[in-house]
Enzyme design. Sequence first.
Site, PDB file in Angstrom:
ATOM      1  N   LYS A 126       0.342  -6.057  -1.008  1.00 49.70           N
ATOM      2  CA  LYS A 126      -1.020  -6.115  -0.470  1.00 49.70           C
ATOM      3  C   LYS A 126      -1.846  -5.000  -1.091  1.00 49.70           C
ATOM      4  O   LYS A 126      -1.299  -4.046  -1.637  1.00 49.70           O
ATOM      5  CB  LYS A 126      -0.973  -5.961   1.056  1.00 49.70           C
ATOM      6  CG  LYS A 126      -0.371  -4.641   1.509  1.00 49.70           C
ATOM      7  CD  LYS A 126      -0.217  -4.591   3.008  1.00 49.70           C
ATOM      8  CE  LYS A 126       0.341  -3.272   3.465  1.00 49.70           C
ATOM      9  NZ  LYS A 126      -0.535  -2.125   3.198  1.00 49.70           N
TER      10      LYS A 126
ATOM     11  N   ASP B 165       5.458  -0.802   4.581  1.00 51.94           N
ATOM     12  CA  ASP B 165       5.092   0.265   3.643  1.00 51.94           C
ATOM     13  C   ASP B 165       6.033   1.478   3.651  1.00 51.94           C
ATOM     14  O   ASP B 165       5.572   2.627   3.688  1.00 51.94           O
ATOM     15  CB  ASP B 165       3.643   0.717   3.901  1.00 51.94           C
ATOM     16  CG  ASP B 165       2.624  -0.387   3.644  1.00 51.94           C
ATOM     17  OD1 ASP B 165       3.034  -1.510   3.303  1.00 51.94           O
ATOM     18  OD2 ASP B 165       1.416  -0.131   3.802  1.00 51.94           O
TER      19      ASP B 165
ATOM     20  N   CYS C 281      -1.507   0.631   8.723  1.00 50.08           N
ATOM     21  CA  CYS C 281      -0.904  -0.630   8.296  1.00 50.08           C
ATOM     22  C   CYS C 281       0.012  -1.244   9.347  1.00 50.08           C
ATOM     23  O   CYS C 281       0.067  -2.470   9.471  1.00 50.08           O
ATOM     24  CB  CYS C 281      -0.212  -0.440   6.960  1.00 50.08           C
ATOM     25  SG  CYS C 281      -1.427  -0.125   5.652  1.00 50.08           S
TER      26      CYS C 281
HETATM   27  C1  VGL Z   1      -1.866   2.823   4.466  1.00 54.24           C
HETATM   28  C2  VGL Z   1      -3.808   4.003   4.193  1.00 54.24           C
HETATM   29  C3  VGL Z   1      -3.997   3.440   2.942  1.00 54.24           C
HETATM   30  C4  VGL Z   1      -0.688   2.487   5.331  1.00 54.24           C
HETATM   31  C5  VGL Z   1      -2.045   2.236   3.232  1.00 54.24           C
HETATM   32  O1  VGL Z   1       0.352   2.028   4.803  1.00 54.24           O
HETATM   33  O2  VGL Z   1      -0.795   2.702   6.563  1.00 54.24           O
HETATM   34  N1  VGL Z   1      -2.758   3.689   4.951  1.00 54.24           N
HETATM   35  N2  VGL Z   1      -3.103   2.566   2.490  1.00 54.24           N
END
Ligand code: VGL
Length: 201
Positions: free
Chosen positions: A108, A10, A153
């Site tokens: 995702k 991410d 994540c």
């Molecule tokens: C994430 C919260 C919501 C992350 C993704 O990438 O850690 N955290 N969506």
Amino acid sequence: MKEHALILVDLQNDFLPGGALAVPGGDDVIPIANRLMEDFELVVATQDWHPPDHGSFAANHPGKNVFDSIDLNGLPQTLWPVHCVQGTVGAEFAPQLWTDRIARVFRKGTDAEIDSYSGFHDNGHRRSTGLAEWLKSQGVQRVTVCGLALDYCVKFTALDAVAEGFEVALCLPACRGVDLQPGDCDAAVAEMKARGVEIRV
Ligand code: VGL
Ligand code: ZN
């Protein structure tokens, strides 16, 4: 030879300073991730990729606030600001990231009804993203995980990698976390370590 893959979690604009769900110091990890990629034959990335009506967005639950906790279709869910909406700039990879080195991207959080912190499965382990199957098809036995956010994540991706039978290392200098509660990141590292993740500092 054991194939060793790097999983970049991410590294998207919305998780960088100025983004919708900024992780403190999130931009610091981009140059570190770029350097790290040079040590791996195989690099994959996960991408948080939500529809606008995603159930993890506080804005989709009238009367609820960001960071409230709710039950979402039977699972505990922290509510987040609207982030990483499919096709928006916030969902794009950081512009400084060397994306040409990434062999495949696994998206995702695409199902509005369930969140997906891990790059392998949704939070209910109902559906696979295909990441484990693809890595195994490439002969990968060992993975190194890094990225954002350490206590969400990154943690769930590393734990799922262990559950999938990979040898797992975490590159801590290439991670930053949210620490919604002080100590969340330390607890995440301790949990990963306890589950067999090698913590590289
Ligand atoms: C994430 C919260 C919501 C992350 C993704 O990438 O850690 N955290 N969506
Ligand atoms: Zn998300």
